[in-house]
Design a protein around this motif. Structure first.
Motif, PDB file in Angstrom:
ATOM      1  N   LYS A 203       0.820  -1.218   0.000  1.00  0.00           N
ATOM      2  CA  LYS A 203       0.000   0.000   0.000  1.00  0.00           C
ATOM      3  C   LYS A 203       0.853   1.268   0.000  1.00  0.00           C
ATOM      4  N   TYR A 204       1.804   1.310  -0.926  1.00  0.00           N
ATOM      5  CA  TYR A 204       2.709   2.460  -0.999  1.00  0.00           C
ATOM      6  C   TYR A 204       1.994   3.732  -1.434  1.00  0.00           C
ATOM      7  N   THR A 205       1.325   3.665  -2.617  1.00  0.00           N
ATOM      8  CA  THR A 205       0.717   4.858  -3.195  1.00  0.00           C
ATOM      9  C   THR A 205      -0.716   4.549  -3.632  1.00  0.00           C
ATOM     10  N   PRO A 206      -1.709   5.315  -3.160  1.00  0.00           N
ATOM     11  CA  PRO A 206      -3.096   5.051  -3.564  1.00  0.00           C
ATOM     12  C   PRO A 206      -3.308   5.303  -5.059  1.00  0.00           C
ATOM     13  N   LEU A 207      -4.183   4.507  -5.662  1.00  0.00           N
ATOM     14  CA  LEU A 207      -4.574   4.674  -7.050  1.00  0.00           C
ATOM     15  C   LEU A 207      -6.027   5.141  -7.112  1.00  0.00           C
ATOM     16  N   ASP A 208      -6.405   5.702  -8.254  1.00  0.00           N
ATOM     17  CA  ASP A 208      -7.772   6.166  -8.455  1.00  0.00           C
ATOM     18  C   ASP A 208      -8.725   4.972  -8.531  1.00  0.00           C
TER      19      ASP A 208
ATOM     20  N   GLU B 120      -9.567   2.107 -11.648  1.00  0.00           N
ATOM     21  CA  GLU B 120      -9.358   0.673 -11.465  1.00  0.00           C
ATOM     22  C   GLU B 120     -10.666  -0.100 -11.630  1.00  0.00           C
ATOM     23  N   ARG B 121     -11.779   0.505 -11.231  1.00  0.00           N
ATOM     24  CA  ARG B 121     -13.075  -0.147 -11.457  1.00  0.00           C
ATOM     25  C   ARG B 121     -13.334  -0.317 -12.939  1.00  0.00           C
ATOM     26  N   ALA B 122     -13.031   0.723 -13.730  1.00  0.00           N
ATOM     27  CA  ALA B 122     -13.213   0.642 -15.181  1.00  0.00           C
ATOM     28  C   ALA B 122     -12.289  -0.415 -15.773  1.00  0.00           C
ATOM     29  N   GLY B 123     -11.070  -0.528 -15.250  1.00  0.00           N
ATOM     30  CA  GLY B 123     -10.146  -1.521 -15.755  1.00  0.00           C
ATOM     31  C   GLY B 123     -10.620  -2.944 -15.517  1.00  0.00           C
ATOM     32  N   LEU B 124     -11.344  -3.153 -14.430  1.00  0.00           N
ATOM     33  CA  LEU B 124     -11.878  -4.479 -14.134  1.00  0.00           C
ATOM     34  C   LEU B 124     -13.189  -4.754 -14.853  1.00  0.00           C
ATOM     35  N   GLY B 125     -14.047  -3.739 -14.944  1.00  0.00           N
ATOM     36  CA  GLY B 125     -15.398  -3.991 -15.437  1.00  0.00           C
ATOM     37  C   GLY B 125     -15.663  -3.666 -16.886  1.00  0.00           C
TER      38      GLY B 125
ATOM     39  N   VAL C  98     -18.963  -4.075 -10.312  1.00  0.00           N
ATOM     40  CA  VAL C  98     -17.660  -3.959  -9.657  1.00  0.00           C
ATOM     41  C   VAL C  98     -17.652  -2.799  -8.662  1.00  0.00           C
ATOM     42  N   THR C  99     -17.216  -3.073  -7.451  1.00  0.00           N
ATOM     43  CA  THR C  99     -16.989  -2.044  -6.441  1.00  0.00           C
ATOM     44  C   THR C  99     -15.550  -2.171  -5.953  1.00  0.00           C
ATOM     45  N   VAL C 100     -14.764  -1.128  -6.088  1.00  0.00           N
ATOM     46  CA  VAL C 100     -13.366  -1.152  -5.649  1.00  0.00           C
ATOM     47  C   VAL C 100     -13.274  -0.530  -4.262  1.00  0.00           C
ATOM     48  N   HIS C 101     -12.801  -1.289  -3.297  1.00  0.00           N
ATOM     49  CA  HIS C 101     -12.659  -0.807  -1.920  1.00  0.00           C
ATOM     50  C   HIS C 101     -11.328  -0.106  -1.691  1.00  0.00           C
ATOM     51  N   GLY C 102     -10.326  -0.492  -2.468  1.00  0.00           N
ATOM     52  CA  GLY C 102      -9.011   0.123  -2.321  1.00  0.00           C
ATOM     53  C   GLY C 102      -8.102  -0.303  -3.452  1.00  0.00           C
ATOM     54  N   ALA C 103      -7.163   0.573  -3.816  1.00  0.00           N
ATOM     55  CA  ALA C 103      -6.211   0.266  -4.886  1.00  0.00           C
ATOM     56  C   ALA C 103      -4.919   1.035  -4.626  1.00  0.00           C
ATOM     57  N   TRP C 104      -3.790   0.350  -4.794  1.00  0.00           N
ATOM     58  CA  TRP C 104      -2.492   0.947  -4.506  1.00  0.00           C
ATOM     59  C   TRP C 104      -1.456   0.444  -5.515  1.00  0.00           C
TER      60      TRP C 104
ATOM     61  N   ALA D   7       3.284  -2.405 -10.687  1.00  0.00           N
ATOM     62  CA  ALA D   7       2.510  -3.374  -9.921  1.00  0.00           C
ATOM     63  C   ALA D   7       1.405  -2.651  -9.176  1.00  0.00           C
ATOM     64  N   LYS D   8       0.298  -3.349  -8.955  1.00  0.00           N
ATOM     65  CA  LYS D   8      -0.795  -2.758  -8.205  1.00  0.00           C
ATOM     66  C   LYS D   8      -1.510  -3.823  -7.383  1.00  0.00           C
ATOM     67  N   HIS D   9      -2.147  -3.339  -6.331  1.00  0.00           N
ATOM     68  CA  HIS D   9      -2.858  -4.161  -5.366  1.00  0.00           C
ATOM     69  C   HIS D   9      -4.275  -3.604  -5.268  1.00  0.00           C
ATOM     70  N   ILE D  10      -5.277  -4.445  -5.555  1.00  0.00           N
ATOM     71  CA  ILE D  10      -6.665  -3.997  -5.614  1.00  0.00           C
ATOM     72  C   ILE D  10      -7.526  -4.913  -4.753  1.00  0.00           C
TER      73      ILE D  10
END
Length: 258
Positions: A151-156, A160-165, A195-201, A228-231
Protein backbone atom coordinates in the motif's frame (compact mmCIF):
# COMPACT_ATOMS: atom_id res chain seq x y z
CA UNK A 1 -33.46 -41.32 -13.46
CA UNK A 2 -36.14 -40.45 -15.95
CA UNK A 3 -35.18 -38.72 -19.20
CA UNK A 4 -37.22 -35.64 -18.37
CA UNK A 5 -35.53 -35.28 -14.97
CA UNK A 6 -32.09 -35.56 -16.55
CA UNK A 7 -32.82 -32.78 -19.03
CA UNK A 8 -34.34 -30.61 -16.30
CA UNK A 9 -31.64 -30.92 -13.64
CA UNK A 10 -28.38 -31.73 -15.41
CA UNK A 11 -26.02 -28.73 -15.67
CA UNK A 12 -22.66 -30.00 -14.38
CA UNK A 13 -20.67 -33.12 -13.53
CA UNK A 14 -21.24 -35.31 -11.63
CA UNK A 15 -25.00 -35.10 -12.13
CA UNK A 16 -25.93 -36.43 -8.68
CA UNK A 17 -23.50 -34.06 -6.88
CA UNK A 18 -22.17 -31.24 -9.10
CA UNK A 19 -18.69 -29.90 -8.36
CA UNK A 20 -20.07 -26.36 -8.33
CA UNK A 21 -23.45 -24.54 -8.14
CA UNK A 22 -25.15 -22.71 -10.98
CA UNK A 23 -23.55 -19.41 -12.02
CA UNK A 24 -23.16 -16.46 -11.89
CA UNK A 25 -20.68 -16.19 -9.00
CA UNK A 26 -20.20 -13.21 -6.69
CA UNK A 27 -16.81 -12.37 -5.16
CA UNK A 28 -16.52 -10.23 -2.03
CA UNK A 29 -13.21 -8.62 -1.02
CA UNK A 30 -11.43 -10.23 -3.95
CA UNK A 31 -7.78 -9.25 -3.65
CA UNK A 32 -5.59 -8.74 -6.73
CA UNK A 33 -1.81 -8.40 -6.85
CA UNK A 34 -0.91 -7.68 -10.49
CA UNK A 35 2.64 -7.30 -11.78
CA UNK A 36 2.94 -5.99 -15.34
CA UNK A 37 6.16 -6.94 -17.05
CA UNK A 38 7.88 -6.78 -20.41
CA UNK A 39 8.48 -10.20 -21.98
CA UNK A 40 9.58 -11.63 -25.33
CA UNK A 41 7.32 -10.54 -28.21
CA UNK A 42 7.68 -13.77 -30.20
CA UNK A 43 6.96 -15.87 -27.11
CA UNK A 44 3.84 -13.86 -26.27
CA UNK A 45 2.52 -13.99 -29.84
CA UNK A 46 3.08 -17.76 -29.91
CA UNK A 47 0.53 -18.36 -27.11
CA UNK A 48 -2.18 -15.85 -28.08
CA UNK A 49 -4.79 -17.36 -30.44
CA UNK A 50 -5.95 -15.66 -33.62
CA UNK A 51 -7.98 -13.58 -34.32
CA UNK A 52 -6.67 -11.77 -31.21
CA UNK A 53 -3.55 -9.68 -31.84
CA UNK A 54 -0.55 -8.76 -29.72
CA UNK A 55 1.00 -5.32 -30.23
CA UNK A 56 3.45 -5.20 -27.29
CA UNK A 57 5.31 -7.89 -25.32
CA UNK A 58 3.42 -7.12 -22.10
CA UNK A 59 2.20 -9.75 -19.63
CA UNK A 60 0.27 -9.27 -16.40
CA UNK A 61 1.18 -11.81 -13.76
CA UNK A 62 -1.70 -12.00 -11.27
CA UNK A 63 -1.92 -13.37 -7.74
CA UNK A 64 -5.54 -13.39 -6.52
CA UNK A 65 -7.06 -14.25 -3.16
CA UNK A 66 -10.80 -14.88 -2.93
CA UNK A 67 -11.86 -15.15 0.74
CA UNK A 68 -15.63 -14.99 0.13
CA UNK A 69 -17.12 -16.47 -3.04
CA UNK A 70 -20.64 -17.79 -3.59
CA UNK A 71 -20.43 -21.52 -4.14
CA UNK A 72 -16.63 -21.71 -4.21
CA UNK A 73 -15.68 -20.62 -0.69
CA UNK A 74 -12.19 -19.36 0.20
CA UNK A 75 -9.36 -20.03 -2.27
CA UNK A 76 -6.48 -18.51 -4.22
CA UNK A 77 -5.28 -18.51 -7.81
CA UNK A 78 -2.48 -17.13 -9.93
CA UNK A 79 -1.56 -16.90 -13.59
CA UNK A 80 -0.80 -14.83 -16.66
CA UNK A 81 -3.11 -12.45 -18.50
CA UNK A 82 -1.99 -10.83 -21.75
CA UNK A 83 -3.19 -7.46 -23.10
CA UNK A 84 -4.47 -7.92 -26.67
CA UNK A 85 -6.43 -6.23 -29.45
CA UNK A 86 -9.68 -8.06 -30.21
CA UNK A 87 -11.59 -8.59 -33.46
CA UNK A 88 -13.28 -5.18 -33.11
CA UNK A 89 -9.98 -3.36 -32.68
CA UNK A 90 -10.51 -2.76 -28.96
CA UNK A 91 -8.06 -3.23 -26.13
CA UNK A 92 -8.87 -6.47 -24.28
CA UNK A 93 -7.30 -9.23 -22.18
CA UNK A 94 -6.52 -12.87 -22.92
CA UNK A 95 -6.14 -15.29 -20.01
CA UNK A 96 -3.24 -17.58 -20.85
CA UNK A 97 -2.67 -19.66 -17.68
CA UNK A 98 -4.23 -20.11 -14.24
CA UNK A 99 -3.31 -22.22 -11.19
CA UNK A 100 -5.76 -22.79 -8.31
CA UNK A 101 -6.07 -24.69 -5.04
CA UNK A 102 -9.82 -25.43 -5.16
CA UNK A 103 -11.67 -28.09 -7.16
CA UNK A 104 -14.98 -26.22 -7.60
CA UNK A 105 -13.68 -23.18 -9.50
CA UNK A 106 -11.28 -25.36 -11.49
CA UNK A 107 -14.13 -27.55 -12.73
CA UNK A 108 -16.64 -24.72 -13.15
CA UNK A 109 -14.16 -22.35 -14.76
CA UNK A 110 -13.03 -24.91 -17.32
CA UNK A 111 -16.42 -26.40 -18.14
CA UNK A 112 -18.48 -23.20 -18.39
CA UNK A 113 -16.13 -20.52 -19.69
CA UNK A 114 -12.98 -22.38 -20.67
CA UNK A 115 -10.61 -20.89 -18.08
CA UNK A 116 -7.17 -22.57 -18.43
CA UNK A 117 -7.09 -23.81 -14.83
CA UNK A 118 -4.84 -26.41 -13.23
CA UNK A 119 -4.51 -27.63 -9.65
CA UNK A 120 -1.54 -26.13 -7.77
CA UNK A 121 -0.65 -24.24 -4.57
CA UNK A 122 -0.85 -20.44 -4.96
CA UNK A 123 -0.87 -17.96 -2.08
CA UNK A 124 -1.19 -14.24 -1.44
CA UNK A 125 -0.34 -12.70 1.93
CA UNK A 126 1.47 -9.89 3.73
CA UNK A 127 4.97 -10.77 4.90
CA UNK A 128 6.54 -9.03 7.87
CA UNK A 129 4.91 -5.61 8.11
CA UNK A 130 5.46 -4.04 4.72
CA UNK A 131 5.59 -6.60 1.87
CA UNK A 132 2.80 -8.08 -0.23
CA UNK A 133 3.90 -11.58 -1.25
CA UNK A 134 2.47 -13.83 -3.94
CA UNK A 135 3.76 -17.34 -4.60
CA UNK A 136 3.02 -20.38 -6.77
CA UNK A 137 4.18 -23.91 -5.98
CA UNK A 138 3.47 -26.80 -8.35
CA UNK A 139 4.10 -30.37 -7.15
CA UNK A 140 6.10 -28.96 -4.25
CA UNK A 141 8.38 -26.86 -6.46
CA UNK A 142 8.42 -23.03 -6.40
CA UNK A 143 7.36 -21.69 -9.78
CA UNK A 144 6.68 -17.98 -9.14
CA UNK A 145 7.40 -15.37 -6.49
CA UNK A 146 6.13 -11.79 -6.58
CA UNK A 147 6.73 -9.05 -4.02
CA UNK A 148 5.47 -5.48 -3.69
CA UNK A 149 5.69 -2.67 -1.18
CA UNK A 150 2.44 -2.83 0.80
CA UNK A 151 0.00 0.00 0.00
CA UNK A 152 2.71 2.46 -1.00
CA UNK A 153 0.72 4.86 -3.19
CA UNK A 154 -3.10 5.05 -3.56
CA UNK A 155 -4.57 4.67 -7.05
CA UNK A 156 -7.77 6.17 -8.45
CA UNK A 157 -10.58 3.75 -7.57
CA UNK A 158 -12.81 4.74 -10.48
CA UNK A 159 -10.04 4.09 -12.97
CA UNK A 160 -9.36 0.67 -11.46
CA UNK A 161 -13.08 -0.15 -11.46
CA UNK A 162 -13.21 0.64 -15.18
CA UNK A 163 -10.15 -1.52 -15.75
CA UNK A 164 -11.88 -4.48 -14.13
CA UNK A 165 -15.40 -3.99 -15.44
CA UNK A 166 -15.19 -2.31 -18.84
CA UNK A 167 -12.61 -4.50 -20.57
CA UNK A 168 -13.54 -7.61 -22.56
CA UNK A 169 -11.77 -10.76 -21.44
CA UNK A 170 -11.08 -13.72 -23.74
CA UNK A 171 -10.48 -17.45 -23.20
CA UNK A 172 -9.72 -20.38 -25.48
CA UNK A 173 -12.22 -23.12 -24.56
CA UNK A 174 -11.38 -26.66 -25.69
CA UNK A 175 -13.47 -29.74 -24.82
CA UNK A 176 -12.81 -33.17 -26.37
CA UNK A 177 -15.34 -35.58 -27.85
CA UNK A 178 -15.73 -39.10 -26.44
CA UNK A 179 -13.57 -40.42 -29.30
CA UNK A 180 -10.73 -38.05 -28.37
CA UNK A 181 -11.31 -35.58 -31.18
CA UNK A 182 -12.15 -31.94 -30.50
CA UNK A 183 -15.85 -31.36 -29.73
CA UNK A 184 -15.64 -27.67 -28.77
CA UNK A 185 -12.95 -25.18 -29.76
CA UNK A 186 -14.11 -21.61 -29.17
CA UNK A 187 -12.86 -18.18 -28.29
CA UNK A 188 -15.06 -17.11 -25.36
CA UNK A 189 -15.65 -13.52 -24.25
CA UNK A 190 -16.73 -12.55 -20.72
CA UNK A 191 -16.94 -9.49 -18.46
CA UNK A 192 -16.85 -8.68 -14.77
CA UNK A 193 -20.04 -6.96 -13.60
CA UNK A 194 -21.21 -4.91 -10.61
CA UNK A 195 -17.66 -3.96 -9.66
CA UNK A 196 -16.99 -2.04 -6.44
CA UNK A 197 -13.37 -1.15 -5.65
CA UNK A 198 -12.66 -0.81 -1.92
CA UNK A 199 -9.01 0.12 -2.32
CA UNK A 200 -6.21 0.27 -4.89
CA UNK A 201 -2.49 0.95 -4.51
CA UNK A 202 0.76 0.74 -6.45
CA UNK A 203 4.33 0.28 -5.27
CA UNK A 204 7.80 -1.09 -6.05
CA UNK A 205 7.71 -4.73 -7.14
CA UNK A 206 9.76 -7.71 -8.23
CA UNK A 207 8.83 -10.96 -10.00
CA UNK A 208 10.70 -14.24 -10.40
CA UNK A 209 9.49 -17.08 -12.64
CA UNK A 210 11.10 -20.53 -12.57
CA UNK A 211 11.05 -23.25 -15.23
CA UNK A 212 8.67 -26.16 -14.63
CA UNK A 213 7.57 -28.88 -17.06
CA UNK A 214 3.88 -28.72 -16.07
CA UNK A 215 3.56 -25.08 -15.03
CA UNK A 216 5.48 -23.29 -17.83
CA UNK A 217 4.92 -19.70 -16.71
CA UNK A 218 8.62 -19.00 -17.31
CA UNK A 219 8.07 -19.59 -21.04
CA UNK A 220 6.97 -15.94 -21.00
CA UNK A 221 10.20 -14.65 -19.42
CA UNK A 222 10.50 -11.51 -17.31
CA UNK A 223 12.66 -8.93 -19.13
CA UNK A 224 11.65 -5.94 -17.03
CA UNK A 225 9.01 -5.21 -14.39
CA UNK A 226 6.92 -2.23 -15.50
CA UNK A 227 4.54 -1.62 -12.60
CA UNK A 228 2.51 -3.37 -9.92
CA UNK A 229 -0.80 -2.76 -8.20
CA UNK A 230 -2.86 -4.16 -5.37
CA UNK A 231 -6.66 -4.00 -5.61
CA UNK A 232 -9.46 -5.08 -3.26
CA UNK A 233 -12.88 -5.30 -4.92
CA UNK A 234 -16.32 -6.90 -5.02
CA UNK A 235 -17.50 -8.17 -8.40
CA UNK A 236 -19.59 -10.72 -10.26
CA UNK A 237 -18.15 -13.09 -12.84
CA UNK A 238 -20.73 -12.85 -15.63
CA UNK A 239 -21.66 -15.61 -18.03
CA UNK A 240 -19.77 -15.67 -21.31
CA UNK A 241 -20.50 -15.72 -25.02
CA UNK A 242 -18.87 -17.41 -27.99
CA UNK A 243 -16.85 -14.77 -29.84
CA UNK A 244 -15.32 -17.11 -32.43
CA UNK A 245 -15.91 -20.79 -33.29
CA UNK A 246 -12.74 -22.37 -34.67
CA UNK A 247 -14.49 -25.56 -35.82
CA UNK A 248 -17.24 -23.67 -37.66
CA UNK A 249 -14.74 -21.39 -39.37
CA UNK A 250 -12.75 -24.48 -40.44
CA UNK A 251 -15.83 -26.05 -42.01
CA UNK A 252 -16.60 -22.83 -43.88
CA UNK A 253 -13.02 -22.69 -45.13
CA UNK A 254 -13.23 -26.26 -46.42
CA UNK A 255 -16.42 -25.45 -48.34
CA UNK A 256 -14.84 -22.34 -49.88
CA UNK A 257 -11.79 -24.33 -50.99
CA UNK A 258 -13.78 -27.10 -52.69
Amino acid sequence: MKEEDIRKHAFAMPVHSPAYPRPPFRFVNREYFIISYESDLDAVRAVVPEPLKVEKPIVNYEFIRMPDTTGFGDYAETGQVIPVIDMDGRAASYTHAMYLNDEGPIAGGREIWGFPKKLASPSLSVGGTDTLIGTLDYAGVRVATGTMGYKYTPLDRDAERAGLGDVSNYLLKVIPHVDGTTRICELVRFHMRDVTVHGAWEGPAALQLFAHALAPVADLPVRRVLRAKHIVADLTLDLGEVAYDYLASHEVLKLVNR
